[in-house]
Scaffold this motif. Structure first.
Motif, mmCIF file in Angstrom:
data_model
loop_
_atom_site.group_PDB
_atom_site.id
_atom_site.type_symbol
_atom_site.label_atom_id
_atom_site.label_comp_id
_atom_site.label_asym_id
_atom_site.label_seq_id
_atom_site.Cartn_x
_atom_site.Cartn_y
_atom_site.Cartn_z
ATOM 1 N N ARG A 59 42.480 34.363 26.780
ATOM 2 C CA ARG A 59 42.993 33.322 27.673
ATOM 3 C C ARG A 59 43.207 33.897 29.062
ATOM 4 O O ARG A 59 43.776 34.965 29.228
ATOM 5 C CB ARG A 59 44.332 32.770 27.176
ATOM 6 N N MET A 60 42.768 33.148 30.070
ATOM 7 C CA MET A 60 42.980 33.517 31.467
ATOM 8 C C MET A 60 43.884 32.478 32.120
ATOM 9 O O MET A 60 43.574 31.281 32.096
ATOM 10 C CB MET A 60 41.656 33.589 32.228
ATOM 11 N N ALA A 61 44.988 32.912 32.717
ATOM 12 C CA ALA A 61 45.900 32.011 33.430
ATOM 13 C C ALA A 61 45.470 31.900 34.881
ATOM 14 O O ALA A 61 45.078 32.885 35.511
ATOM 15 C CB ALA A 61 47.331 32.527 33.353
ATOM 16 N N LEU A 62 45.559 30.678 35.418
ATOM 17 C CA LEU A 62 45.181 30.420 36.802
ATOM 18 C C LEU A 62 46.197 29.472 37.412
ATOM 19 O O LEU A 62 46.502 28.432 36.826
ATOM 20 C CB LEU A 62 43.780 29.804 36.853
ATOM 21 N N ALA A 63 46.715 29.822 38.575
ATOM 22 C CA ALA A 63 47.715 28.977 39.225
ATOM 23 C C ALA A 63 47.101 27.717 39.818
ATOM 24 O O ALA A 63 47.754 26.673 39.890
ATOM 25 C CB ALA A 63 48.440 29.763 40.318
ATOM 26 N N ASP A 64 45.840 27.798 40.235
ATOM 27 C CA ASP A 64 45.210 26.677 40.927
ATOM 28 C C ASP A 64 44.690 25.633 39.948
ATOM 29 O O ASP A 64 44.435 25.919 38.774
ATOM 30 C CB ASP A 64 44.085 27.199 41.808
ATOM 31 N N ASN A 65 44.496 24.413 40.462
ATOM 32 C CA ASN A 65 44.108 23.305 39.594
ATOM 33 C C ASN A 65 42.601 23.273 39.344
ATOM 34 O O ASN A 65 41.838 24.074 39.894
ATOM 35 C CB ASN A 65 44.589 21.970 40.175
ATOM 36 N N GLU A 66 42.185 22.324 38.522
ATOM 37 C CA GLU A 66 40.803 22.254 38.084
ATOM 38 C C GLU A 66 39.856 21.722 39.159
ATOM 39 O O GLU A 66 38.645 21.713 38.952
ATOM 40 C CB GLU A 66 40.699 21.412 36.809
ATOM 41 N N GLN A 67 40.392 21.264 40.283
ATOM 42 C CA GLN A 67 39.546 20.811 41.384
ATOM 43 C C GLN A 67 39.240 21.929 42.367
ATOM 44 O O GLN A 67 38.502 21.729 43.331
ATOM 45 C CB GLN A 67 40.233 19.645 42.124
ATOM 46 N N SER A 68 39.786 23.109 42.140
ATOM 47 C CA SER A 68 39.675 24.195 43.112
ATOM 48 C C SER A 68 38.429 25.042 42.897
ATOM 49 O O SER A 68 37.854 25.104 41.801
ATOM 50 C CB SER A 68 40.914 25.098 43.026
ATOM 51 N N ASN A 69 38.024 25.723 43.973
ATOM 52 C CA ASN A 69 36.908 26.657 43.849
ATOM 53 C C ASN A 69 37.285 27.855 42.978
ATOM 54 O O ASN A 69 36.409 28.500 42.397
ATOM 55 C CB ASN A 69 36.437 27.122 45.231
ATOM 56 N N GLY A 81 27.919 36.050 23.515
ATOM 57 C CA GLY A 81 28.895 35.138 22.939
ATOM 58 C C GLY A 81 30.000 35.799 22.143
ATOM 59 O O GLY A 81 30.839 35.102 21.555
ATOM 60 N N ARG A 82 30.064 37.104 22.146
ATOM 61 C CA ARG A 82 31.089 37.804 21.349
ATOM 62 C C ARG A 82 32.445 37.821 22.051
ATOM 63 O O ARG A 82 33.467 38.047 21.402
ATOM 64 C CB ARG A 82 30.629 39.230 21.040
ATOM 65 N N ILE A 83 32.466 37.609 23.377
ATOM 66 C CA ILE A 83 33.731 37.476 24.111
ATOM 67 C C ILE A 83 33.737 36.131 24.803
ATOM 68 O O ILE A 83 32.830 35.823 25.584
ATOM 69 C CB ILE A 83 33.917 38.608 25.143
ATOM 70 N N GLU A 84 34.725 35.329 24.499
ATOM 71 C CA GLU A 84 34.834 33.993 25.067
ATOM 72 C C GLU A 84 36.172 33.867 25.803
ATOM 73 O O GLU A 84 37.210 34.293 25.288
ATOM 74 C CB GLU A 84 34.740 32.938 23.964
ATOM 75 N N ILE A 85 36.124 33.307 26.989
ATOM 76 C CA ILE A 85 37.320 33.182 27.830
ATOM 77 C C ILE A 85 37.683 31.714 27.988
ATOM 78 O O ILE A 85 36.851 30.903 28.370
ATOM 79 C CB ILE A 85 37.096 33.816 29.218
ATOM 80 N N THR A 86 38.926 31.403 27.698
ATOM 81 C CA THR A 86 39.490 30.074 27.941
ATOM 82 C C THR A 86 40.298 30.137 29.231
ATOM 83 O O THR A 86 41.145 31.012 29.391
ATOM 84 C CB THR A 86 40.421 29.657 26.792
ATOM 85 N N VAL A 87 40.035 29.236 30.151
ATOM 86 C CA VAL A 87 40.753 29.195 31.430
ATOM 87 C C VAL A 87 41.866 28.157 31.346
ATOM 88 O O VAL A 87 41.607 26.976 31.096
ATOM 89 C CB VAL A 87 39.794 28.842 32.586
ATOM 90 N N VAL A 88 43.098 28.602 31.564
ATOM 91 C CA VAL A 88 44.261 27.719 31.547
ATOM 92 C C VAL A 88 44.714 27.548 32.991
ATOM 93 O O VAL A 88 45.321 28.442 33.574
ATOM 94 C CB VAL A 88 45.405 28.294 30.687
ATOM 95 N N ALA A 89 44.391 26.405 33.579
ATOM 96 C CA ALA A 89 44.575 26.202 35.020
ATOM 97 C C ALA A 89 45.884 25.486 35.341
ATOM 98 O O ALA A 89 46.622 25.055 34.454
ATOM 99 C CB ALA A 89 43.396 25.418 35.581
ATOM 100 N N GLY A 90 46.135 25.377 36.654
ATOM 101 C CA GLY A 90 47.257 24.572 37.135
ATOM 102 C C GLY A 90 48.631 25.168 36.903
ATOM 103 O O GLY A 90 49.636 24.450 36.922
ATOM 104 N N GLY A 91 48.695 26.486 36.678
ATOM 105 C CA GLY A 91 50.000 27.112 36.454
ATOM 106 C C GLY A 91 50.670 26.692 35.164
ATOM 107 O O GLY A 91 51.892 26.820 35.030
ATOM 108 N N SER A 92 49.886 26.236 34.194
ATOM 109 C CA SER A 92 50.473 25.739 32.939
ATOM 110 C C SER A 92 51.221 26.813 32.166
ATOM 111 O O SER A 92 52.143 26.509 31.409
ATOM 112 C CB SER A 92 49.373 25.146 32.052
#
Length: 332
Positions: free
Chosen positions: A35-45, A63-74
């Protein structure tokens, strides 16, 4: 330029390549889920860049490493998510370089105004010796720095025109809250104001402050132009978005996948840098259509004011870090 858009949304998580939501790193099944945390929202570059990273990593690791992006400071703000990664409670934290100075004080050298003359110098720093120093210091905090997205050079958005350094006199401006940025704007003649980022629009609207500063694209994305219809191209500081992997997550990646993982990270964050340029260019065109006025300013005069500020405070930096910065200046 490739465009990367989310292809699945579930439980508030937008995923690249049809990834499934996960609760942290896992060695279960055939793949490693991060999981990757991101402060910016899904409309951002920045989000677009994070999805590019996820795609590149998946492709290069088959495909052995998969990253989920959790945006918007959730998952929390940047400082909180960096602490989560340090404690092993989050796989990948992202945060501005100034956030990381809480644990790596030598990084404060990057908070200076007018440190870089262009983006090539800024990239040469973190892609070279400065990056090596950051990555070495981060290991002591149980973090593996694995890349650098960026929000790039920042400009000033104001309620009244700023066409010369004299126009900063008495200007109340919300800045990043570190001593170098505060001192820089004081040196320009402004009055820096401490304020949470989420309160900036209302403060501009109510006249509590006269200006804010950020990347040009954020003037459009956050609607600042509605209450601050003047943008001055100060390019007074450059901001990186550091990506740091927790020690636990790093140790879950097999040795043979670490190099392709890092190659995928780099390929993705280099795309984000291109997305940022495109976002700023598109924002400037749209803002001009909205009636926003843009001003150039004598940056050499601003730089001289900053150098006077440095001399007045008697600041100096770790010699090894200073040498690395000087090397990047010569390369860019």
């Amino acid at each position: 330029m490739k465009k990367y858009m989310p292809v699945a949304v579930a439980g508030g998580l937008s995923l690249a390549l049809g990834l499934t939501a996960c609760g942290g790193s896992s060695g279960g099944g055939d793949g490693i889920q991060l999981r990757m945390a991101l402060a910016d929202n899904e409309q951002s570059n920045y989000y677009q860049g994070a999805l590019a990273i996820a795609e590149e990593v998946a492709e290069r690791t088959d495909g052995r490493i998969e990253i989920t992006v959790v945006a918007g400071g959730s998952l929390g703000d940047e400082r909180a998510t960096v602490e989560m990664a340090m404690n092993g409670d989050l796989d990948i934290a992202t945060g501005a370089n100034s956030v990381f100075t809480n644990w790596i004080p030598e990084m404060s050298i990057l908070d200076q105004a007018y440190l870089w003359e262009n983006a090539d110098q800024a990239h040469a720093a973190v892609d070279g010796e400065v990056g090596d120093l950051i990555e070495e210091a981060a290991l002591e905090q149980n973090l593996h720095v694995v890349g650098y997205m960026e929000s790039g050079f920042r400009n000033v958005f104001s309620t009244r025109p700023i066409e010369s350094i004299d126009d900063f006199a008495g200007l109340k401006i919300r800045t990043m809250q570190n001593e170098y940025q505060l001192a820089a704007f004081e040196g320009f003649g402004a009055v820096p104001v401490g304020l949470p980022s989420g309160e900036q629009f209302t403060a501009l609207q109510q006249g509590t402050i006269d200006a804010v500063e950020n990347a040009t694209s954020n003037a459009l994305a956050n609607s600042y132009y509605e209450v601050a219809p003047h943008i001055t191209n100060t390019e007074h500081t450059f901001v990186y978005i550091v990506m740091a992997l927790s020690d636990d997550a790093w140790n879950k990646i097999p040795e043979e996948l670490r190099e392709p993982f890092l190659e995928g990270m780099q390929a993705g964050y280099e795309q984000q840098r291109e997305f940022l340029v495109q976002a700023n260019d598109e924002a400037e065109a749209e803002l001009q259509d909205e009636g926003v006025e843009f001003y150039d300013i004598d940056q050499e005069e601003m730089r001289a004011a900053w150098e006077d500020t440095v001399d007045g405070h008697g600041w100096s930096f770790d010699p090894e870090w200073q040498d690395a910065v000087d090397t990047a200046r010569e390369q860019g």
